[in-house]
Design an enzyme around this catalytic site. Structure first.
Site, PDB file in Angstrom:
ATOM      1  NE  ARG A  52      -1.236   2.412   3.016  1.00 36.03           N
ATOM      2  CZ  ARG A  52      -0.771   3.518   3.594  1.00 36.03           C
ATOM      3  NH1 ARG A  52      -0.678   4.661   2.911  1.00 36.03           N
ATOM      4  NH2 ARG A  52      -0.342   3.482   4.840  1.00 36.03           N
ATOM      5  CG  ASP A  53       3.161   4.281   3.048  1.00 37.85           C
ATOM      6  OD1 ASP A  53       2.963   5.183   2.229  1.00 37.85           O
ATOM      7  OD2 ASP A  53       3.582   4.496   4.196  1.00 37.85           O
ATOM      8  CB  CYS A  75       3.181  10.709   1.775  1.00 38.92           C
ATOM      9  SG  CYS A  75       1.540  11.349   2.230  1.00 38.92           S
TER      10      CYS A  75
END
Length: 332
Positions: A35-36, A260
């Site tokens: 995910r990240d 991010c």
């Protein structure tokens, strides 16, 4: 529910002593690479590749593999196949596959896809929240309280994330007390654990320790986790500071993948291979099969066409390849 789930996580029992401080005897590593680690990749990654990565990581002994995020494809197009990923992953006994659900719509989609564990997130920075969600911290927490309550009403467990816990790309320094206030709010919502994230990797052991010292005054250390990015090369040092304060759950990303989409300049999470190598050398139990983890890193780096961001992983892979008489793994 939270109490029973907490038993699956490491508790900060006394373990090895380092510089006069006891470290946890064992830790839980939460693998966030699928995910990240992948969310910022510009080139579309086939669903089958994501599924194979998740399954390789689970087979390497990682007990928690964060599979994907039910976020709007407009903001994170790489994870638009979240439902397909969950449908195709073959669950491994004893492994959990949480997903990120930033809002009520994300939760609804996750529930429809069969998810039984979700994560919610906000930031300890007023400026970061306003820049990315158009609301301040308090309004963000009110929204998340509704998401958490809805998830718990369905019997779904909830983990909390706090971003920008020591520094923010918009406001700079974030006071430890503010990070602690947000962590406490998520804990009081019923999150079984709150992961404290140095999103842009600006923290040092001193600032990370001050943040965790503030947090442990309002949240039991057994319900806190460390989520460190390695932008300034401080990730492992910051994790060690957290370990010395009793934090026994660590987030990490295979091959150091990540970033991010909402924090300009944020680079990868601390690499899982680097964390495992350090824990191994310090006598802290972690339950991860390092050779299998290196295989997962080889797979994803090959799929992405790039070298690993893990220094330990690169060195170990070179040694492995040399001993096997195979071509050396390229340096990062």
């Amino acid at each position: 529910m939270r109490r029973s789930l907490a038993r699956l996580f490491s508790t900060p029992a006394a373990g090895p002593v380092f510089l006069g401080r006891p470290l946890p005897a064992s830790v839980t590593i939460v693998e966030v690479g699928p995910r990240d680690g992948l969310q910022n990749e510009a080139t579309p990654i086939p669903t089958a590749t994501k599924v194979e990565l998740i399954e390789r990581l689970a087979a390497a002994g990682l007990p928690v593999v964060e599979a994907t995020s039910f976020v709007s494809p407009k903001w994170v197009p790489q994870l638009a196949d979240a439902a397909q990923v969950l449908a195709q992953v073959r669950p491994r006994p004893g492994v959990r596959y949480p997903v990120l659900t930033p809002n009520m719509k994300g939760l609804e989609n996750a529930l429809a896809a069969g998810s039984r564990e979700v994560a919610i997130f906000t930031a300890a920075s007023e400026a970061f929240n306003r820049a990315n969600t158009n609301v301040g911290i308090d309004d963000s927490l009110r929204r998340l309280a509704d998401v958490a309550a809805a998830a718990q009403a369905e019997g779904v467990t909830v983990r909390g994330y706090v971003s920008c816990v020591v520094g923010c790309p918009y406001q700079g320094h974030v006071p430890p007390q503010e990070a602690a206030r947000v962590a406490q709010a998520l804990d009081q919502m019923g999150c079984y654990q709150v992961s404290m994230g140095d999103t842009t990797g600006v923290g040092t052991p001193a600032s990370v320790a001050a943040m965790f010292e503030a947090c442990t005054k309002v949240v039991p250390v057994s319900r806190l986790a460390a989520h460190m990015h390695d932008t300034y090369g401080q990730g492992l040092a910051n994790i060690l500071a957290a370990l010395q304060l009793g934090v026994a759950t660590l987030d990490a990303s295979v091959a150091g993948l990540g970033g991010c989409p909402y924090a300009r300049g944020a680079t990868g999470n601390v690499a899982t291979e680097d964390v495992v190598y350090m824990l191994e050398g310090m006598g802290v139990s972690h339950g991860v099969d390092l050779p299998a983890l290196l295989g997962a890193a080889d797979f994803v780096c090959g799929a992405l066409g790039r070298a690993s961001g893990s220094r330990a992983g690169t060195a170990l892979a070179r040694r492995r390849d040399k001993e096997a008489g195979a071509p050396a793994t390229p340096a990062a």
